[in-house]
Design an enzyme around this catalytic site. Structure first.
Site, PDB file in Angstrom:
ATOM      1  N   GLY A  62       0.791  -1.242   0.000  1.00  0.00           N
ATOM      2  CA  GLY A  62       0.000   0.000   0.000  1.00  0.00           C
ATOM      3  C   GLY A  62       0.814   1.278   0.000  1.00  0.00           C
ATOM      4  O   GLY A  62       0.315   2.330   0.391  1.00  0.00           O
TER       5      GLY A  62
ATOM      6  N   ASN B 255       1.925   2.970  -2.670  1.00  0.00           N
ATOM      7  CA  ASN B 255       1.347   3.898  -3.668  1.00  0.00           C
ATOM      8  C   ASN B 255       0.072   4.531  -3.149  1.00  0.00           C
ATOM      9  O   ASN B 255      -0.140   5.740  -3.279  1.00  0.00           O
ATOM     10  CB  ASN B 255       1.075   3.158  -4.982  1.00  0.00           C
ATOM     11  CG  ASN B 255       2.300   3.084  -5.845  1.00  0.00           C
ATOM     12  OD1 ASN B 255       2.699   4.081  -6.458  1.00  0.00           O
ATOM     13  ND2 ASN B 255       2.932   1.917  -5.884  1.00  0.00           N
TER      14      ASN B 255
ATOM     15  N   ARG C 167     -15.244 -15.425  -9.332  1.00  0.00           N
ATOM     16  CA  ARG C 167     -14.739 -14.061  -9.549  1.00  0.00           C
ATOM     17  C   ARG C 167     -15.914 -13.103  -9.703  1.00  0.00           C
ATOM     18  O   ARG C 167     -15.866 -11.964  -9.252  1.00  0.00           O
ATOM     19  CB  ARG C 167     -13.856 -14.020 -10.799  1.00  0.00           C
ATOM     20  CG  ARG C 167     -12.509 -14.715 -10.575  1.00  0.00           C
ATOM     21  CD  ARG C 167     -11.760 -14.858 -11.882  1.00  0.00           C
ATOM     22  NE  ARG C 167     -11.522 -13.564 -12.481  1.00  0.00           N
ATOM     23  CZ  ARG C 167     -11.576 -13.312 -13.774  1.00  0.00           C
ATOM     24  NH1 ARG C 167     -11.871 -14.259 -14.635  1.00  0.00           N
ATOM     25  NH2 ARG C 167     -11.349 -12.105 -14.231  1.00  0.00           N
TER      26      ARG C 167
ATOM     27  N   VAL D 128      -7.536 -10.003 -11.027  1.00  0.00           N
ATOM     28  CA  VAL D 128      -8.004  -9.576 -12.343  1.00  0.00           C
ATOM     29  C   VAL D 128      -9.515  -9.378 -12.247  1.00  0.00           C
ATOM     30  O   VAL D 128     -10.240 -10.273 -11.796  1.00  0.00           O
ATOM     31  CB  VAL D 128      -7.646 -10.633 -13.415  1.00  0.00           C
ATOM     32  CG1 VAL D 128      -8.227 -10.236 -14.767  1.00  0.00           C
ATOM     33  CG2 VAL D 128      -6.129 -10.779 -13.507  1.00  0.00           C
TER      34      VAL D 128
ATOM     35  N   HIS E 296       1.391   0.179 -13.025  1.00  0.00           N
ATOM     36  CA  HIS E 296       2.136  -1.045 -13.321  1.00  0.00           C
ATOM     37  C   HIS E 296       3.635  -0.697 -13.370  1.00  0.00           C
ATOM     38  O   HIS E 296       4.020   0.277 -14.022  1.00  0.00           O
ATOM     39  CB  HIS E 296       1.666  -1.628 -14.653  1.00  0.00           C
ATOM     40  CG  HIS E 296       2.319  -2.928 -14.946  1.00  0.00           C
ATOM     41  ND1 HIS E 296       1.944  -4.111 -14.329  1.00  0.00           N
ATOM     42  CD2 HIS E 296       3.360  -3.244 -15.757  1.00  0.00           C
ATOM     43  CE1 HIS E 296       2.714  -5.091 -14.750  1.00  0.00           C
ATOM     44  NE2 HIS E 296       3.577  -4.586 -15.621  1.00  0.00           N
TER      45      HIS E 296
ATOM     46  N   GLY F 262      -8.475  -6.705 -20.592  1.00  0.00           N
ATOM     47  CA  GLY F 262      -7.261  -7.525 -20.611  1.00  0.00           C
ATOM     48  C   GLY F 262      -6.449  -7.338 -19.332  1.00  0.00           C
ATOM     49  O   GLY F 262      -6.872  -6.635 -18.421  1.00  0.00           O
ATOM     50  N   VAL F 263      -5.286  -7.974 -19.305  1.00  0.00           N
ATOM     51  CA  VAL F 263      -4.400  -7.811 -18.142  1.00  0.00           C
ATOM     52  C   VAL F 263      -3.322  -6.786 -18.504  1.00  0.00           C
ATOM     53  O   VAL F 263      -2.498  -7.027 -19.379  1.00  0.00           O
ATOM     54  CB  VAL F 263      -3.753  -9.165 -17.742  1.00  0.00           C
ATOM     55  CG1 VAL F 263      -2.751  -8.968 -16.616  1.00  0.00           C
ATOM     56  CG2 VAL F 263      -4.836 -10.147 -17.320  1.00  0.00           C
ATOM     57  N   ASP F 264      -3.386  -5.629 -17.872  1.00  0.00           N
ATOM     58  CA  ASP F 264      -2.420  -4.543 -18.083  1.00  0.00           C
ATOM     59  C   ASP F 264      -2.392  -4.063 -19.536  1.00  0.00           C
ATOM     60  O   ASP F 264      -1.323  -3.766 -20.088  1.00  0.00           O
ATOM     61  CB  ASP F 264      -0.995  -4.987 -17.634  1.00  0.00           C
ATOM     62  CG  ASP F 264      -0.953  -5.363 -16.163  1.00  0.00           C
ATOM     63  OD1 ASP F 264      -1.655  -4.732 -15.362  1.00  0.00           O
ATOM     64  OD2 ASP F 264      -0.219  -6.306 -15.815  1.00  0.00           O
TER      65      ASP F 264
ATOM     66  N   HIS G 171       9.836   2.139  -7.694  1.00  0.00           N
ATOM     67  CA  HIS G 171       8.773   2.562  -6.772  1.00  0.00           C
ATOM     68  C   HIS G 171       8.804   4.084  -6.575  1.00  0.00           C
ATOM     69  O   HIS G 171       7.766   4.729  -6.557  1.00  0.00           O
ATOM     70  CB  HIS G 171       8.888   1.835  -5.432  1.00  0.00           C
ATOM     71  CG  HIS G 171       8.592   0.360  -5.538  1.00  0.00           C
ATOM     72  ND1 HIS G 171       7.486  -0.123  -6.219  1.00  0.00           N
ATOM     73  CD2 HIS G 171       9.243  -0.721  -5.085  1.00  0.00           C
ATOM     74  CE1 HIS G 171       7.496  -1.444  -6.181  1.00  0.00           C
ATOM     75  NE2 HIS G 171       8.552  -1.842  -5.499  1.00  0.00           N
TER      76      HIS G 171
HETATM   77  C1  GAR Z   1       3.537  -1.545  -7.247  1.00  0.00           C
HETATM   78  O1  GAR Z   1       4.852  -1.594  -7.709  1.00  0.00           O
HETATM   79  C2  GAR Z   1       2.556  -1.676  -8.388  1.00  0.00           C
HETATM   80  O2  GAR Z   1       2.998  -1.051  -9.560  1.00  0.00           O
HETATM   81  C3  GAR Z   1       2.524  -3.168  -8.566  1.00  0.00           C
HETATM   82  O3  GAR Z   1       2.476  -3.669  -7.254  1.00  0.00           O
HETATM   83  C4  GAR Z   1       3.210  -2.796  -6.418  1.00  0.00           C
HETATM   84  C5  GAR Z   1       2.375  -2.489  -5.211  1.00  0.00           C
HETATM   85  O4  GAR Z   1       3.126  -1.809  -4.248  1.00  0.00           O
HETATM   86  N1  GAR Z   1       1.406  -3.584  -9.351  1.00  0.00           N
HETATM   87  C6  GAR Z   1       1.464  -4.551 -10.270  1.00  0.00           C
HETATM   88  O5  GAR Z   1       2.441  -5.228 -10.469  1.00  0.00           O
HETATM   89  C7  GAR Z   1       0.165  -4.767 -11.023  1.00  0.00           C
HETATM   90  N2  GAR Z   1       0.355  -5.628 -12.139  1.00  0.00           N
HETATM   91  P1  GAR Z   1       2.377  -0.980  -3.118  1.00  0.00           P
HETATM   92  O6  GAR Z   1       1.312  -1.915  -2.540  1.00  0.00           O
HETATM   93  O7  GAR Z   1       3.435  -0.682  -2.105  1.00  0.00           O
HETATM   94  O8  GAR Z   1       1.788   0.234  -3.752  1.00  0.00           O
END
Ligand code: GAR
Length: 197
Positions: free
Chosen positions: A12, A14, A65, A92, A109, A143-145, A171
């Site tokens: 968490g 971000n 889902r 997803v 991403h 789709g995925v990403d 990050h």
């Molecule tokens: C982040 O780097 C985000 O981009 C990635 O997970 C991490 C979460 O970190 N997401 C993906 O890979 C989605 N495909 P956080 O929980 O510390 O924000």
């Protein structure tokens, strides 16, 4: 003011950066709720510390889902959410959910999409020995990403990098790029393409 829901599964960081930007008045929106599919997610603690309402909707409590996404949708409706911000949400979403909230779901991403989609983007870029990778914020489609890109930023892979130092830099760039992309969407400057079908 648009009401935001953050969907999370893990650390968490971000989400926390975005909430701090909102609370500082740098991003004009309301952090209405944080929803995690994992009860043990560190993101829930961070959200509570920031004074944001949290909720767990565990995928394990739902047989399909579709049922999980329907439970998510009920929460989003109840809390009158305008925009859904995925921040390390590792599920997803179903086509029905994505279409219902078309143009109102964002994701971050840690790679330069379309390169390295999926759950292990930084490691895969590292293993592929690329000279640069990056960060992408995009609208979520079925789709995925794969959804329309809102903002991308490159991150060079330096000769002295290890996987860990690269992760830290990626990050760091995420924390800059997600608020910017969110602002662009909130201002209406960027919108998703029309939903087909
Ligand atoms: C982040 O780097 C985000 O981009 C990635 O997970 C991490 C979460 O970190 N997401 C993906 O890979 C989605 N495909 P956080 O929980 O510390 O924000």
């Amino acid at each position: 003011m648009k009401r935001l829901a953050f969907l999370v599964s893990g650390s968490g960081t971000n989400m926390a950066h975005l909430i701090r930007k909102i609370q500082a008045g740098d991003v004009s929106a309301e952090a209405a709720i944080v929803i995690s599919n994992k009860p043990e997610a560190k993101a829930l603690e961070r959200a509570k510390e920031l004074g944001v309402l949290t909720l767990v909707v565990s995928h394990k409590d739902h047989a399909t889902r579709e049922a999980f996404d329907a439970a998510l949708a009920r929460c989003l409706e109840l809390h009158k959410i305008d925009l859904i911000v995925l921040a390390g949400f590792m599920r997803v979403l179903t086509e029905g959910f994505v279409k219902r909230y078309w143009g109102r779901i964002l994701n971050i991403h840690p790679a330069l999409l379309p390169a390295f989609p999926g759950a292990h983007a930084i490691k895969e870029a590292w293993d592929a020995k690329v000279q640069e990778t990056g960060v992408t914020v995009h609208f979520v489609d079925c789709g995925v990403d794969t959804g329309k890109i809102i903002l991308q930023r490159k991150v060079p892979v330096l000769p002295q990098d290890t996987l860990e130092t690269l992760e830290v830099r990626v990050h760091g760039v995420e924390y800059e790029v997600y608020p910017e992309a969110l602002k662009q969407v909130l201002s209406g400057k960027v919108t998703a393409p029309p939903l087909k079908g």
